[in-house]
Write a protein that holds these residues in place. Structure first.
Motif, short mmCIF file in Angstrom:
data_model
loop_
_atom_site.label_atom_id
_atom_site.label_comp_id
_atom_site.label_asym_id
_atom_site.label_seq_id
_atom_site.Cartn_x
_atom_site.Cartn_y
_atom_site.Cartn_z
N GLY A 142 43.01 40.09 40.29
CA GLY A 142 42.89 41.09 41.34
C GLY A 142 41.46 41.20 41.83
N ALA A 143 41.29 41.39 43.14
CA ALA A 143 39.94 41.43 43.70
C ALA A 143 39.12 42.57 43.09
N GLN A 149 34.60 42.80 36.60
CA GLN A 149 34.43 41.90 35.45
C GLN A 149 33.71 40.62 35.85
N GLU A 150 32.60 40.81 36.53
CA GLU A 150 31.83 39.68 37.07
C GLU A 150 31.49 38.61 36.02
N MET A 151 31.11 39.05 34.83
CA MET A 151 30.67 38.08 33.81
C MET A 151 31.81 37.16 33.38
N ASN A 152 33.03 37.72 33.27
CA ASN A 152 34.16 36.88 32.89
C ASN A 152 34.55 35.92 34.01
N VAL A 153 34.37 36.35 35.26
CA VAL A 153 34.61 35.44 36.39
C VAL A 153 33.64 34.27 36.30
N PHE A 154 32.39 34.58 36.02
CA PHE A 154 31.36 33.54 35.87
C PHE A 154 31.69 32.61 34.69
N ARG A 155 32.12 33.19 33.58
CA ARG A 155 32.50 32.39 32.40
C ARG A 155 33.60 31.40 32.74
N MET A 156 34.65 31.89 33.40
CA MET A 156 35.78 31.01 33.75
C MET A 156 35.30 29.87 34.63
N ARG A 157 34.42 30.18 35.58
CA ARG A 157 33.92 29.13 36.49
C ARG A 157 33.05 28.13 35.73
N LEU A 158 32.27 28.62 34.77
CA LEU A 158 31.47 27.71 33.93
C LEU A 158 32.37 26.72 33.20
N LEU A 159 33.56 27.19 32.83
CA LEU A 159 34.51 26.37 32.08
C LEU A 159 35.34 25.47 33.00
N GLY A 160 35.03 25.51 34.28
CA GLY A 160 35.67 24.60 35.23
C GLY A 160 36.91 25.15 35.90
N ALA A 161 37.24 26.42 35.67
CA ALA A 161 38.44 27.00 36.28
C ALA A 161 38.14 27.49 37.69
N GLU A 162 39.18 27.47 38.51
CA GLU A 162 39.09 28.09 39.83
C GLU A 162 39.64 29.51 39.70
N VAL A 163 38.87 30.49 40.13
CA VAL A 163 39.32 31.88 40.05
C VAL A 163 39.69 32.33 41.47
N VAL A 164 40.96 32.72 41.64
CA VAL A 164 41.45 33.10 42.97
C VAL A 164 41.59 34.62 43.06
N ALA A 165 40.94 35.22 44.05
CA ALA A 165 41.02 36.67 44.24
C ALA A 165 42.36 37.05 44.86
N SER A 170 47.63 46.72 44.51
CA SER A 170 46.53 47.52 43.96
C SER A 170 45.34 46.63 43.58
N ARG A 171 45.44 45.32 43.92
CA ARG A 171 44.36 44.35 43.66
C ARG A 171 43.97 44.33 42.18
N THR A 172 44.99 44.48 41.28
CA THR A 172 44.74 44.44 39.83
C THR A 172 45.75 43.53 39.16
N LYS A 174 48.88 43.56 37.85
CA LYS A 174 50.28 43.29 38.21
C LYS A 174 50.41 42.48 39.50
N ASP A 175 49.44 42.62 40.38
CA ASP A 175 49.43 41.82 41.61
C ASP A 175 49.06 40.37 41.31
N ALA A 176 48.17 40.20 40.31
CA ALA A 176 47.80 38.84 39.89
C ALA A 176 49.00 38.13 39.27
N VAL A 177 49.82 38.87 38.49
CA VAL A 177 51.03 38.29 37.90
C VAL A 177 51.97 37.81 39.01
N SER A 178 52.19 38.65 40.02
CA SER A 178 53.08 38.28 41.13
C SER A 178 52.59 37.02 41.83
N GLU A 179 51.28 36.93 42.04
CA GLU A 179 50.68 35.79 42.72
C GLU A 179 50.84 34.51 41.89
N ALA A 180 50.65 34.63 40.58
CA ALA A 180 50.80 33.47 39.70
C ALA A 180 52.24 32.98 39.72
N MET A 181 53.20 33.91 39.73
CA MET A 181 54.62 33.52 39.78
C MET A 181 54.94 32.79 41.07
#
Ligand SMILES: *Cc1c(COP(=O)(O)O)cnc(C)c1O
Length: 400
Positions: A142-143, A149-165, A170-172, A174-181
């Protein structure tokens, strides 16, 4: 690794009247493929051998079961042990599940991993496991959570993941779960959806439980070696419920061991101010499962609150709803203030800074331990609290 002591859901994925698979037709095919693949892997000793090897050499298992002598003395009752999941690679139990599902995805020939994350802890565990296996990884977040949680976003990117907002709803979480599905439905051929807790549609609640059961298997063996008997009580925090169901599974068939789940009591048990599904919720259907959820009279999901992001979720894993209904486990809740006090207490008394999620389990143990003289208790310390020090700093500041 496998034991015959766990409760398994029926063929339709039900634990009693909870669980199931409430999804649109388009999600049935990937879920059935996953169920089949996991059933085959589950029966294959080579799968568990590789999983255990990775847990040992990559994750650092087994994690210690430590006698918390100063905490026990301070509370003056039960002899307290801590199961130290905070010492696992990436600082929490979530990596156990990420490794299990990555191995399964590889067996299924999937090359792309997707995940949802709230505070970012599951996203970091998934990005870590994906990097270690050279799989591409996309994490939906969620945006608003990304901003928090900026630091965890940075961590994921360091590990090579793409983080999609995710900017919908509610931009949190449960919305991220729907998007992943949604992503999964469109990319079934090469993609595995690595769900982060023991919830969602069948087979996730059972599969994630099985990957977290290592906590309970180890804790039972370690406790027997230390005390020559079983503990009187096991306490764990419950967000989606994976760390709790993992440790409970080691003791669920031992009727003499009390199992206590601790939910987020927030600031008050009234709508919008907590995430204690068993205190303020009722059965309903949410994100693929029938379980206890926080809902209004029309069945709409209610807003939730907790100082701890990992416990801040509308629904609880269905096996917990079943353990609640059958009275095998009981569920308590503690407030934000109580959890924060427990956070400070463990840091000062034991030299361990716990995750705010785990601090809920510690806070409840602090309430019951004084009345348990001559008895023993295990707290599942699900994660370390380095990620939470900014929140604690602000929390203390706000209260002054
Ligand atoms: C995510 C998280 C939790 C909550 O998730 P469960 O699935 O309920 O275990 C608890 N503790 C920590 C440290 C976490 O990161």
């Amino acid at each position: 690794m496998k034991t015959n002591t766990r409760t398994n859901p029926d063929d339709r994925g039900y634990f009693g009247e909870f669980g199931g698979r409430f999804v649109p037709d388009t999600l049935m095919a990937p879920l059935l493929e996953l169920e089949q693949a996991y059933a085959t892997a589950e029966a294959d000793p080579a799968f568990w051998e590789e999983y255990e090897g990775l847990l040992k050499n990559f994750v650092g298992r087994q994690t210690p079961l430590q006698h918390a002598s100063r905490l026990s003395a301070q509370l003056g009752g039960a002899k307290i042990y801590l199961k130290r999941e905070d010492l696992a690679h990436t600082g929490a139990h979530k990596i156990n599940n990420a490794i299990g599902q990555i191995l399964l995805a590889r067996r299924m020939g999937k090359t792309r991993i997707i995940a949802e994350t709230g505070a970012g802890q599951h996203g970091v565990a998934t990005a870590t496991a994906a990097a270690a296996f050279g799989l591409s990884c996309v994490v939906y977040m969620g945006a608003d959570d990304m901003a928090r949680q900026e630091m965890n976003v940075f961590r994921m990117r360091l590990l090579g993941a793409e983080v999609v907002a995710v900017n919908s709803g509610s931009r949190t979480l449960k919305d991220a779960v729907s998007e992943a599905m949604r992503d999964w439905v469109g990319n079934i051929a090469d993609t595995h959806y690595l769900l982060g807790s023991a919830l969602g549609p069948h087979p996730y609640p059972k599969m994630v439980r099985d990957f977290q059961a290592v906590i309970g298997t180890e804790a039972r063996g370690q406790f027997m070696a230390a005390e020559g008997r079983l503990p009187d009580c096991v306490v764990a925090c419950v967000g989606g419920g994976s760390n709790a169901i993992g440790i409970f599974s080691g003791f669920v068939s031992d009727a003499g061991v009390a199992l206590v789940g601790v939910e987020a009591g927030g600031t008050a048990i009234s709508p919008g101010h907590h995430a204690a599904r068993f205190a303020g919720g009722s059965p309903g259907v949410f994100q693929g499962m029938r379980t206890f959820i926080l809902q209004d009279k029309e069945g709409q999901a209610e807003p939730t609150h907790s100082v701890s992001a990992g416990l801040d979720y509308t629904g609880v894993g269905p096996e917990h709803a079943y353990l609640h209904a059958t009275h095998r486990a009981t569920y308590a809740n503690v407030s934000d203030d109580e959890a924060v006090a427990a956070f400070h207490l463990l840091a000062r008394l034991e030299g361990i800074i716990p995750a705010l999620e785990s601090s809920h389990a510690i806070a409840h143990a602090c309430k019951i331990a004084p009345g348990m003289k001559g008895k023993t208790l295990i707290i599942n310390l699900s994660g370390r609290g380095d990620k939470d020090i900014g929140i604690i700093q602000k929390y203390t500041g706000d209260k002054k």
